[in-house]
Design an enzyme around this catalytic site. Structure first.
Site, mmCIF file in Angstrom:
data_model
loop_
_atom_site.group_PDB
_atom_site.id
_atom_site.type_symbol
_atom_site.label_atom_id
_atom_site.label_comp_id
_atom_site.label_asym_id
_atom_site.label_seq_id
_atom_site.Cartn_x
_atom_site.Cartn_y
_atom_site.Cartn_z
ATOM 1 N N CYS A 129 0.758 -1.091 0.132
ATOM 2 C CA CYS A 129 0.063 -0.010 0.201
ATOM 3 C C CYS A 129 0.678 1.246 -0.054
ATOM 4 O O CYS A 129 0.316 2.266 -0.324
ATOM 5 C CB CYS A 129 -0.944 0.094 1.066
ATOM 6 S SG CYS A 129 -2.232 -1.530 1.099
ATOM 7 N N HIS A 278 -3.784 6.970 1.750
ATOM 8 C CA HIS A 278 -4.066 5.524 0.919
ATOM 9 C C HIS A 278 -5.578 5.296 1.703
ATOM 10 O O HIS A 278 -6.132 5.726 2.398
ATOM 11 C CB HIS A 278 -3.098 4.726 1.935
ATOM 12 C CG HIS A 278 -3.432 3.422 1.528
ATOM 13 N ND1 HIS A 278 -3.542 2.859 0.297
ATOM 14 C CD2 HIS A 278 -3.531 2.288 2.381
ATOM 15 C CE1 HIS A 278 -3.898 1.538 0.338
ATOM 16 N NE2 HIS A 278 -3.864 1.015 1.418
ATOM 17 N N ASN A 308 -9.638 -1.178 -1.549
ATOM 18 C CA ASN A 308 -8.409 -0.765 -1.194
ATOM 19 C C ASN A 308 -7.640 -1.269 -2.702
ATOM 20 O O ASN A 308 -7.759 -2.434 -2.788
ATOM 21 C CB ASN A 308 -8.012 -1.472 -0.031
ATOM 22 C CG ASN A 308 -6.363 -1.116 0.063
ATOM 23 O OD1 ASN A 308 -5.852 -0.675 -0.807
ATOM 24 N ND2 ASN A 308 -5.736 -1.796 1.368
HETATM 25 N N1 COA Z 1 -18.450 -9.277 7.873
HETATM 26 C C1 COA Z 1 -18.880 -9.446 8.937
HETATM 27 N N2 COA Z 1 -18.170 -9.688 10.152
HETATM 28 C C2 COA Z 1 -16.876 -9.643 9.894
HETATM 29 C C3 COA Z 1 -16.250 -9.364 8.826
HETATM 30 C C4 COA Z 1 -17.208 -9.118 7.612
HETATM 31 N N3 COA Z 1 -16.441 -8.863 6.375
HETATM 32 N N4 COA Z 1 -14.743 -9.299 9.003
HETATM 33 C C5 COA Z 1 -14.790 -9.585 10.320
HETATM 34 N N5 COA Z 1 -15.940 -9.797 10.865
HETATM 35 C C6 COA Z 1 -16.017 -10.111 12.321
HETATM 36 C C7 COA Z 1 -15.048 -10.431 13.072
HETATM 37 O O1 COA Z 1 -14.901 -12.063 12.898
HETATM 38 C C8 COA Z 1 -15.345 -10.167 14.512
HETATM 39 O O2 COA Z 1 -16.328 -11.209 14.992
HETATM 40 P P1 COA Z 1 -15.893 -11.691 16.611
HETATM 41 O O3 COA Z 1 -16.446 -10.461 17.226
HETATM 42 O O4 COA Z 1 -17.196 -12.493 16.529
HETATM 43 O O5 COA Z 1 -14.900 -12.214 16.636
HETATM 44 C C9 COA Z 1 -16.172 -8.722 14.421
HETATM 45 O O6 COA Z 1 -16.478 -8.950 12.939
HETATM 46 C C10 COA Z 1 -15.311 -7.627 14.689
HETATM 47 O O7 COA Z 1 -14.035 -7.889 14.166
HETATM 48 P P2 COA Z 1 -12.937 -6.956 14.215
HETATM 49 O O8 COA Z 1 -11.565 -7.570 13.679
HETATM 50 O O9 COA Z 1 -12.949 -6.453 15.656
HETATM 51 O O10 COA Z 1 -13.255 -5.488 13.294
HETATM 52 P P3 COA Z 1 -12.632 -4.119 13.071
HETATM 53 O O11 COA Z 1 -13.560 -3.276 13.516
HETATM 54 O O12 COA Z 1 -11.267 -4.258 13.792
HETATM 55 O O13 COA Z 1 -12.630 -4.183 11.564
HETATM 56 C C11 COA Z 1 -11.217 -4.377 9.801
HETATM 57 C C12 COA Z 1 -11.967 -4.916 10.948
HETATM 58 C C13 COA Z 1 -10.340 -5.536 8.954
HETATM 59 C C14 COA Z 1 -12.111 -3.787 8.733
HETATM 60 C C15 COA Z 1 -10.299 -3.477 10.337
HETATM 61 O O14 COA Z 1 -9.451 -4.205 11.426
HETATM 62 C C16 COA Z 1 -9.168 -2.897 9.303
HETATM 63 O O15 COA Z 1 -9.665 -2.201 8.325
HETATM 64 N N6 COA Z 1 -8.015 -2.958 9.479
HETATM 65 C C17 COA Z 1 -6.814 -2.319 8.638
HETATM 66 C C18 COA Z 1 -7.084 -3.157 7.484
HETATM 67 C C19 COA Z 1 -5.901 -2.290 6.333
HETATM 68 O O16 COA Z 1 -5.953 -1.138 6.539
HETATM 69 N N7 COA Z 1 -5.360 -3.246 5.422
HETATM 70 C C20 COA Z 1 -4.851 -2.782 4.507
HETATM 71 C C21 COA Z 1 -3.274 -2.584 4.721
HETATM 72 S S1 COA Z 1 -2.937 -0.948 4.236
#
Ligand code: COA
Length: 351
Positions: A129, A278, A308
Site C-alpha cells: 500500500c 491511502h 483498497n
Molecule cells: N463481515 C462480517 N463480520 C466480519 C467481517 C465481515 N466482512 N470481517 C470480520 N468480521 C467480524 C469478526 O470476525 C469479528 O467477529 P467476532 O467479534 O465474532 O470475533 C467482528 O467482525 C469484529 O471484528 P474486528 O476485527 O474487531 O473488526 P474491526 O472493527 O477491527 O474491523 C477491519 C476489521 C479488517 C475492517 C479493520 O481492522 C481494518 O480495516 N484494519 C486495517 C486493514 C487495512 O488497512 N489493511 C490494508 C493495509 S493498508
C-alpha cells in the site's frame, strides 16, 4: 538542483462493479450463487470499512496486473502529452504481479511497445500500500539527479483472484478491489514554493511483516493457487492480516507522516489544496484527519467506489476527483500511506 514534477496522471478500473450486496454470494471464480458463500452483510462492510463497491476484472482469466498497468499508463502518457517512446525508466509498484518473476514492469514495457535492444530500465517495487509513494521518491531522485528524464510510475493491482471468498477470509476479502493509477515524472522548469514534487519521506518496520502478508500467488489463475484440502488450513494461499494492529499502526504512521511533511515544507493547510490518504479503511482516514487536524473538506477519499487498490489508491483517488472537477491542474497535495511490511510514507506534490 533540477526539481521534478508530475507531468501527467491517469488511472484505470475494470467495468465490473461488485457491490456489498453481491460480494457475499460470489465464489473464487466470481460466479454468483443463490446461497451466501460468505457470512457478511452490506451494512457491516459499509460501517466498518467505508467500502460500498469495488471493481473486478472479467472472470475469464484474460487479465493480468500488467494489463491494468498499461491502461493507466497510456492515460498518464496522454495527460503528460508524451509518447511511450519518451519514457526512459519504468517503476511499477504492485503486490499482485503477473507471475513470480520476472517483475511486472518488463511486461508493461512490452505492452507499451518500448521493449527491445534499446529498452529502458524497469523496476518492480514491492511496498504494497506504500508502493506509490516509494516509487514517487525513486522517480523524484532519478529526475533530480539527471539520471532519467521521463519516469513512468505505475501502481497496479489485481486483487480479486487471490482473495478467500469464504467466511474464513471475509475480513480481508471485502476490503480489496482491482485497479491501476500512473504518473509520468520529469524535470520542472520552475521551482517556486508550490512547484513540482516538494517532499517525500519514507519508513519501514520489518517487525510488522507477519501482520499482513501473502506467501504465494499466481495471479492470473482463479483461484490463484490450486489449494489441496489435504494441506490443512490454507494460510499460505490467502492474505493473512492482523487487522486491529494494522489499523492502529496505519493511523499513527499517517498522522505522524502528515505532520512531519507540513513541518518540513513550512506549509499549512491554508497552502495545501487536498489531503490524499491511502484508501484502506474510511475509519482510518477519518482518524488521521482528526489527529492531524486536517480540514474535512480537503480530504479526498475513493474507497467507497473502489475498495483498497493498494499501490494504485493515491493516483486513482486523485484522478477520480479530477474527473469530478474537484482537483485542478496545479493543485498542491499532501499524501500519506501505510501498508504491509510495515511500510509508510508521506509526500507533498503538485498535480
Ligand atoms: N463481515 C462480517 N463480520 C466480519 C467481517 C465481515 N466482512 N470481517 C470480520 N468480521 C467480524 C469478526 O470476525 C469479528 O467477529 P467476532 O467479534 O465474532 O470475533 C467482528 O467482525 C469484529 O471484528 P474486528 O476485527 O474487531 O473488526 P474491526 O472493527 O477491527 O474491523 C477491519 C476489521 C479488517 C475492517 C479493520 O481492522 C481494518 O480495516 N484494519 C486495517 C486493514 C487495512 O488497512 N489493511 C490494508 C493495509 S493498508
Amino acid at each position: 538542483m533540477i526539481r521534478s514534477k508530475i507531468l501527467g496522471l491517469g488511472s484505470y478500473v475494470p467495468d465490473r462493479i461488485v457491490t456489498n450486496e453481491e460480494i457475499a454470494y460470489l465464489d473464487a471464480r466470481h460466479i454468483r450463487h443463490d446461497e451466501k458463500q460468505t457470512d457478511t452483510t452490506p451494512e457491516w462492510i459499509r460501517t466498518r470499512t467505508g467500502v460500498e463497491e469495488r471493481r473486478y476484472v472479467p472472470n475469464d482469466e484474460s487479465t493480468t496486473c500488467s494489463d491494468l498497468a498499461q491502461r493507466a499508463a497510456v492515460r498518464a502518457l496522454e495527460d503528460a502529452q508524451c509518447s511511450a517512446k519518451d519514457v526512459d525508466c519504468i517503476i511499477l509498484a504492485t503486490l499482485s504481479p503477473d507471475i513470480h518473476f520476472p517483475g511486472t514492469a518488463v511486461f508493461l514495457q512490452s505492452r507499451l511497445g518500448i521493449d527491445g535492444d534499446e529498452g529502458c530500465p524497469c523496476f518492480d517495487i514491492r511496498q504494497q500500500c506504500s508502493g506509490f509513494l516509494y516509487g514517487l521518491q525513486m522517480a523524484d531522485s532519478f529526475v533530480k539527479s539527471g539520471q532519467y528524464k521521463r519516469v513512468l510510475l505505475v501502481g497496479a493491482e489485481l486483487h480479486s483472484h487471490s482473495l478467500d471468498y469464504s467466511t474464513r477470509g471475509r475480513d480481508v476479502m471485502v476490503l480489496f478491489g482491482d485497479g491501476a493509477g500512473a504518473v509520468v515524472v520529469g524535470p520542472s522548469e520552475s521551482n517556486g514554493p508550490r512547484d513540482g514534487i516538494l517532499y517525500t519521506k519514507l519508513g519501514a518496520d520489518g517487525s510488522g511483516a507477519q501482520d499482513l502478508h501473502l506467501k504465494v500467488f499466481d495471479s492470473q489463475k482463479m483461484p490463484h493457487i490450486q489449494y489441496d484440502p489435504a494441506w490443512g488450513t490454507p494460510d499460505v494461499a490467502y492474505p493473512q492480516m492482523n487487522g486491529k494492529k494494522v489499523f492502529l499502526n496505519a493511523v499513527r504512521a499517517m498522522n505522524l507522516g502528515t505532520r512531519a511533511a507540513l513541518q518540513a515544507t513550512g506549509l499549512t493547510w491554508d497552502d495545501v489544496d487536498w489531503f490524499v490518504p491511502h484508501q484502506a479503511n474510511l475509519r482510518i482516514n477519518e482518524a488521521v484527519a482528526k489527529f492531524a487536524e486536517i480540514p474535512e473538506e480537503k480530504v479526498l477519499n475513493s474507497i467507497q467506489f473502489y475498495g483498497n487498490t493498494t499501490a494504485a489508491t493515491v493516483p486513482l483517488t486523485i484522478d477520480h476527483h479530477r474527473k469530478a472537477g474537484r482537483v485542478k491542474k496545479g493543485d498542491l497535495i499532501v499524501s500519506a500511506v501505510f501498508g504491509a511490511g510495515f511500510t509508510w510514507g508521506a509526500s507533498v506534490f503538485q498535480v
